[in-house]
Design a protein around this motif. Structure first.
Motif, PDB file in Angstrom:
ATOM      1  N   ARG A 130       0.963  -1.250  -0.162  1.00  0.00           N
ATOM      2  CA  ARG A 130       0.113  -0.012  -0.042  1.00  0.00           C
ATOM      3  C   ARG A 130       0.963   1.198  -0.099  1.00  0.00           C
ATOM      4  N   SER A 131       1.964   1.166  -0.796  1.00  0.00           N
ATOM      5  CA  SER A 131       2.870   2.299  -0.821  1.00  0.00           C
ATOM      6  C   SER A 131       3.256   2.347  -2.334  1.00  0.00           C
ATOM      7  N   LEU A 132       3.012   3.548  -2.773  1.00  0.00           N
ATOM      8  CA  LEU A 132       3.452   3.777  -4.077  1.00  0.00           C
ATOM      9  C   LEU A 132       4.586   4.763  -4.284  1.00  0.00           C
ATOM     10  N   SER A 133       5.911   4.021  -4.677  1.00  0.00           N
ATOM     11  CA  SER A 133       7.067   5.070  -4.705  1.00  0.00           C
ATOM     12  C   SER A 133       7.547   4.837  -6.084  1.00  0.00           C
ATOM     13  N   GLY A 151      -7.315  -0.161   4.442  1.00  0.00           N
ATOM     14  CA  GLY A 151      -6.144   0.820   5.185  1.00  0.00           C
ATOM     15  C   GLY A 151      -5.787   2.017   4.331  1.00  0.00           C
ATOM     16  N   SER A 152      -4.746   2.361   4.255  1.00  0.00           N
ATOM     17  CA  SER A 152      -4.083   3.749   3.434  1.00  0.00           C
ATOM     18  C   SER A 152      -3.158   3.442   2.590  1.00  0.00           C
ATOM     19  N   ILE A 153      -3.163   4.357   1.578  1.00  0.00           N
ATOM     20  CA  ILE A 153      -2.186   4.284   0.772  1.00  0.00           C
ATOM     21  C   ILE A 153      -1.049   5.567   0.990  1.00  0.00           C
ATOM     22  N   THR A 154       0.247   5.283   0.913  1.00  0.00           N
ATOM     23  CA  THR A 154       1.353   6.075   0.963  1.00  0.00           C
ATOM     24  C   THR A 154       1.956   6.401  -0.397  1.00  0.00           C
TER      25      THR A 154
END
Length: 175
Positions: free
Chosen positions: A125-128, A151-154
């Motif tokens: 859930r993390s876009l980098s 959940g959340s996305i970062t």
């Protein structure tokens, strides 16, 4: 009636688009097209569970644009490298080894994701992405998902110039 288009095996292919509704096996045609230096690839299949893509797609040095509809990207090979890929569009992607895919695309500038099933994707859930400039995420359908474990996305995208994030079910964007 089967239709076959005869083209010289040595002729380069710049753009290739295929839309299939029944009985599609993407492996042989994709391998043939990828070996011909394709730059833009648009594959659209109608499948409830999604087709898996052949591994050769993830090591294509010439691919600049990729548009996929109806696929699953469950596994990406260890040697995945898409050094020229700048634009990716996903429509109704069933599953995706997302972080591994992004790390294989050092020049990625545009990412468009539409009607995905986040809960089936393999990601943290993390876009980098240091190269990403334009990002659009749109989700309008939720297939039996109640949102309780979303959940959340970062986002870690320092060069972003355009961000469009929309979910019909849940939306909380902090920039």
């Amino acid at each position: 009636m089967d239709r076959v288009l005869a083209v010289s095996e040595n002729s380069p292919i710049k753009n290739f688009s295929l839309k299939c509704r029944k009985g599609f096996e993407p492996d042989c045609i994709n391998r043939h097209v990828l070996n011909r230096g394709v730059k833009d690839l648009d594959l659209d299949v109608d499948a409830k569970d999604g087709y898996s893509l052949p591994f050769e797609i993830f090591t294509c040095n010439t691919l600049v644009g990729l548009k996929l509809t109806g696929f699953s990207i469950d596994v990406i090979p260890e040697d995945a490298s898409l050094p020229a890929l700048k634009s990716v569009m996903f429509y109704s992607l069933h599953a995706c080894a997302f972080e591994k895919l992004l790390s294989a695309c050092p020049l990625l500038q545009d990412l468009f994701i539409n009607d995905l099933n986040w809960e089936q994707w393999k990601w943290s859930r993390s876009l980098s992405s240091p190269s990403l400039e334009r990002l659009a995420i749109e989700r309008t359908e939720f297939y039996g998902f109640d949102g309780s474990d979303f959940g959340s996305i970062t986002f870690d995208i320092p060069n972003i110039t355009h961000l469009d994030y929309c979910e019909l079910y849940y939306c909380n964007l902090i920039v």
